[in-house]
Design a protein around this motif. Structure first.
Motif, PDB file in Angstrom:
ATOM      1  N   ARG A  98      42.878  40.056  34.088  1.00  0.00           N
ATOM      2  CA  ARG A  98      43.657  40.244  32.852  1.00  0.00           C
ATOM      3  C   ARG A  98      45.086  39.743  33.035  1.00  0.00           C
ATOM      4  N   GLU A  99      45.691  40.059  34.151  1.00  0.00           N
ATOM      5  CA  GLU A  99      47.077  39.656  34.409  1.00  0.00           C
ATOM      6  C   GLU A  99      47.206  38.143  34.573  1.00  0.00           C
ATOM      7  N   ALA A 104      49.337  33.131  32.179  1.00  0.00           N
ATOM      8  CA  ALA A 104      49.134  31.788  31.629  1.00  0.00           C
ATOM      9  C   ALA A 104      49.632  31.706  30.189  1.00  0.00           C
ATOM     10  N   GLN A 105      49.348  32.724  29.404  1.00  0.00           N
ATOM     11  CA  GLN A 105      49.840  32.747  28.019  1.00  0.00           C
ATOM     12  C   GLN A 105      51.362  32.781  27.957  1.00  0.00           C
ATOM     13  N   ILE A 121      38.007  37.635  27.723  1.00  0.00           N
ATOM     14  CA  ILE A 121      37.397  38.307  28.874  1.00  0.00           C
ATOM     15  C   ILE A 121      35.997  38.802  28.504  1.00  0.00           C
ATOM     16  N   GLY A 122      35.850  39.321  27.298  1.00  0.00           N
ATOM     17  CA  GLY A 122      34.526  39.734  26.846  1.00  0.00           C
ATOM     18  C   GLY A 122      33.566  38.570  26.692  1.00  0.00           C
ATOM     19  N   ALA A 132      39.875  43.405  38.251  1.00  0.00           N
ATOM     20  CA  ALA A 132      39.571  42.945  39.608  1.00  0.00           C
ATOM     21  C   ALA A 132      40.529  41.834  40.021  1.00  0.00           C
ATOM     22  N   LEU A 133      40.832  41.789  41.311  1.00  0.00           N
ATOM     23  CA  LEU A 133      41.607  40.692  41.874  1.00  0.00           C
ATOM     24  C   LEU A 133      40.687  39.512  42.164  1.00  0.00           C
ATOM     25  N   PRO A 134      41.222  38.290  42.223  1.00  0.00           N
ATOM     26  CA  PRO A 134      40.367  37.117  42.466  1.00  0.00           C
ATOM     27  C   PRO A 134      39.480  37.241  43.695  1.00  0.00           C
ATOM     28  N   ARG A 135      39.992  37.834  44.778  1.00  0.00           N
ATOM     29  CA  ARG A 135      39.191  37.934  46.005  1.00  0.00           C
ATOM     30  C   ARG A 135      38.005  38.880  45.845  1.00  0.00           C
TER      31      ARG A 135
END
Length: 216
Positions: A98-99, A104-105, A121-122, A132-135
């Motif tokens: 989400r962050e 980016a926006q 996201i949906g 969740a974090l990318p990792r």
């Protein structure tokens, strides 16, 4: 015209890896960039987005000669005009899904549209992974998050390098649906480099590159 390529040449050392006399994409048009490994697809994408300066020729993006722009001007063009989906995950590692979209926006638009972020996201099936974090994402989840990030600022041009390579059949078709639907809604142009035969029938126009064997 959104993309106008004229006499494009790119070499590494003595080897010519890309030779494209002319290529244009109109606003709102969608095209697939095809070709085997080594044919220059990723190089062309990097040139079109200002990440690589070609050896010769000219590339106009939204009427601007991208190779002649300063690094700051290229960065600004990418933020405001181009949504990028890379083969490798390039989300900010310290930020959640989400962050990452909100960042980016904010960089592109100067504001955050939280409702649009939640819708995207949906649409990519990550509502349960928004924090969740990318990792913590699987490869396929990361690719879907990267597509959502590319779309969240409503860019005029979406450029994607193998965006469905890590996705199963259902998710690959869903991501193409999302790209096409989003482009239709905003008037965006799509350029997608792919080996994925599953999506070739979804696009009316293709540019096929071939490896160049001869040295310059």
């Amino acid at each position: 015209m959104l993309i106008d390529v004229r006499g494009l040449i790119h070499r590494i050392g003595e080897r010519t890896i890309l030779d494209l006399p002319a290529f244009q994409i109109q606003r709102g048009e969608h095209a697939l960039l095809l070709g085997p490994s080594g044919s220059g697809k990723t190089t062309l994408i990097n040139i079109l987005t200002g990440l690589v300066t070609p050896t010769g020729g000219e590339v106009l993006v939204d009427g601007r000669p991208i190779a002649r722009l300063s690094p700051a001007e290229r960065d600004d063009l990418r933020r405001r005009t181009i949504g990028l989906v890379f083969q490798t995950l390039r989300l900010v590692s310290a930020l959640t899904v989400r962050e990452n979209l909100a960042l980016a926006q904010r960089l592109a638009l100067g504001r955050v549209d939280a409702a649009q972020i939640e819708r995207l996201i949906g649409r990519v099936g990550l509502a349960h992974r928004a924090n969740a974090l990318p990792r913590q994402l699987s490869q396929g989840e990361g690719q879907r998050a990267a597509i959502a990030r590319a779309l969240c600022a409503r860019p005029a041009l979406v450029v994607a390098d193998e965006p469905t390579s890590a996705l199963d059949d259902a998710n690959a078709q869903a991501m193409v649906d999302l790209l096409l639907d989003s482009a239709e809604a905003t008037g965006a142009t799509l350029l997608i480099a792919t080996h994925d035969s599953r999506i070739k029938g979804r696009f009316g126009r293709t540019l096929e590159l071939q490896p160049l064997m001869a040295a310059a």
